[in-house]
Design a protein around this motif. Structure first.
Motif, short mmCIF file in Angstrom:
data_model
loop_
_atom_site.label_atom_id
_atom_site.label_comp_id
_atom_site.label_asym_id
_atom_site.label_seq_id
_atom_site.Cartn_x
_atom_site.Cartn_y
_atom_site.Cartn_z
N ILE A 29 0.84 -1.20 0.00
CA ILE A 29 0.00 0.00 0.00
C ILE A 29 0.87 1.25 0.00
N LEU A 30 1.97 1.23 0.71
CA LEU A 30 2.90 2.37 0.70
C LEU A 30 3.50 2.57 -0.69
N PHE A 31 3.87 1.48 -1.36
CA PHE A 31 4.39 1.57 -2.72
C PHE A 31 3.33 2.13 -3.67
N LEU A 32 2.09 1.65 -3.57
CA LEU A 32 1.03 2.15 -4.44
C LEU A 32 0.74 3.62 -4.17
N TYR A 33 0.81 4.03 -2.93
CA TYR A 33 0.60 5.44 -2.59
C TYR A 33 1.68 6.32 -3.24
N GLN A 34 2.93 5.87 -3.17
CA GLN A 34 4.00 6.62 -3.80
C GLN A 34 3.89 6.62 -5.32
N THR A 35 3.41 5.53 -5.88
CA THR A 35 3.24 5.46 -7.33
C THR A 35 2.14 6.40 -7.79
N PHE A 36 1.04 6.44 -7.05
CA PHE A 36 -0.07 7.30 -7.46
C PHE A 36 0.23 8.78 -7.27
N ASN A 37 1.20 9.10 -6.45
CA ASN A 37 1.59 10.50 -6.25
C ASN A 37 2.78 10.90 -7.10
N SER A 38 3.13 10.14 -8.11
CA SER A 38 4.27 10.45 -8.95
C SER A 38 3.81 10.57 -10.41
N ASP A 39 4.74 10.82 -11.29
CA ASP A 39 4.43 10.93 -12.72
C ASP A 39 4.25 9.56 -13.37
N LYS A 40 4.55 8.50 -12.65
CA LYS A 40 4.41 7.15 -13.20
C LYS A 40 2.95 6.77 -13.42
N ILE A 41 2.05 7.52 -12.81
CA ILE A 41 0.62 7.23 -12.95
C ILE A 41 0.15 7.46 -14.39
N LEU A 42 0.88 8.29 -15.13
CA LEU A 42 0.49 8.58 -16.50
C LEU A 42 0.67 7.38 -17.42
N GLU A 43 1.63 6.52 -17.12
CA GLU A 43 1.87 5.32 -17.91
C GLU A 43 1.73 4.07 -17.03
N ILE A 44 0.63 4.00 -16.31
CA ILE A 44 0.44 2.92 -15.33
C ILE A 44 0.29 1.56 -16.01
N ASN A 45 -0.26 1.52 -17.23
CA ASN A 45 -0.42 0.24 -17.92
C ASN A 45 0.91 -0.41 -18.24
N ASN A 46 1.93 0.39 -18.45
CA ASN A 46 3.24 -0.15 -18.84
C ASN A 46 4.21 -0.21 -17.68
N TYR A 47 3.76 0.00 -16.48
CA TYR A 47 4.62 0.01 -15.30
C TYR A 47 4.50 -1.33 -14.57
N LEU A 48 5.48 -2.21 -14.81
CA LEU A 48 5.42 -3.58 -14.31
C LEU A 48 5.35 -3.68 -12.78
N PRO A 49 6.09 -2.88 -12.00
CA PRO A 49 5.97 -2.99 -10.54
C PRO A 49 4.55 -2.72 -10.03
N PHE A 50 3.79 -1.90 -10.74
CA PHE A 50 2.39 -1.68 -10.36
C PHE A 50 1.60 -2.98 -10.48
N TRP A 51 1.77 -3.68 -11.58
CA TRP A 51 1.02 -4.92 -11.78
C TRP A 51 1.45 -6.01 -10.81
N ILE A 52 2.72 -6.05 -10.47
CA ILE A 52 3.19 -7.02 -9.49
C ILE A 52 2.57 -6.72 -8.12
N SER A 53 2.54 -5.45 -7.75
CA SER A 53 1.97 -5.10 -6.44
C SER A 53 0.47 -5.32 -6.40
N VAL A 54 -0.24 -5.07 -7.49
CA VAL A 54 -1.69 -5.33 -7.51
C VAL A 54 -1.96 -6.82 -7.41
N SER A 55 -1.18 -7.63 -8.10
CA SER A 55 -1.40 -9.07 -8.04
C SER A 55 -1.12 -9.61 -6.63
N LEU A 56 -0.06 -9.12 -5.99
CA LEU A 56 0.22 -9.55 -4.62
C LEU A 56 -0.81 -9.03 -3.63
N LEU A 57 -1.31 -7.83 -3.86
CA LEU A 57 -2.35 -7.26 -3.00
C LEU A 57 -3.62 -8.12 -3.04
#
Length: 114
Positions: A29-57
């Protein structure tokens, strides 16, 4: 161990497992919070650590209730729900890998191989 021990689900130490899951959920959740507050949110579909964290969540949040009620449900239902959680989690992970791979291929075709 499930094949050698007949009653492993009833005497396995789940308190430490619950603590581990809660700590991992906090870090995800801390990683996702930092991701959503950064510029990486603009290309979230292509950001592999996001998908790894969602799958583990999904895997960890889904496993907490089934591990807690392990003694009240039958083993067939228990293992079926764990199988479905793993299937959904791995499906999301593979979807993220495919989308990440497509982005890499698009960049390679657009800019040439380096």
């Amino acid at each position: 161990m499930f094949y050698t021990e007949d009653d492993l689900l009833h005497h396995f130490s789940f308190n430490m497992l619950y603590t581990d899951i809660l700590l991992l959920l906090f870090s995800i959740i801390l990683f996702l919070y930092q991701t959503f507050n950064s510029d990486k949110i603009l290309e979230i579909n292509n950001y592999l650590p996001f998908w790894i964290s969602v799958s583990l969540l999904i895997l960890f949040i889904g496993s907490i209730p089934i591990l807690y009620f392990r003694t009240t449900v039958s083993e067939h239902i228990y293992f079926f729900i764990l199988f479905m959680l793993n299937l959904i989690s791995n499906g999301i992970l593979m979807l993220g890998l495919i989308w990440n791979r497509q982005d890499t291929l698009d960049k390679t075709l657009k800019y040439g191989r380096k």
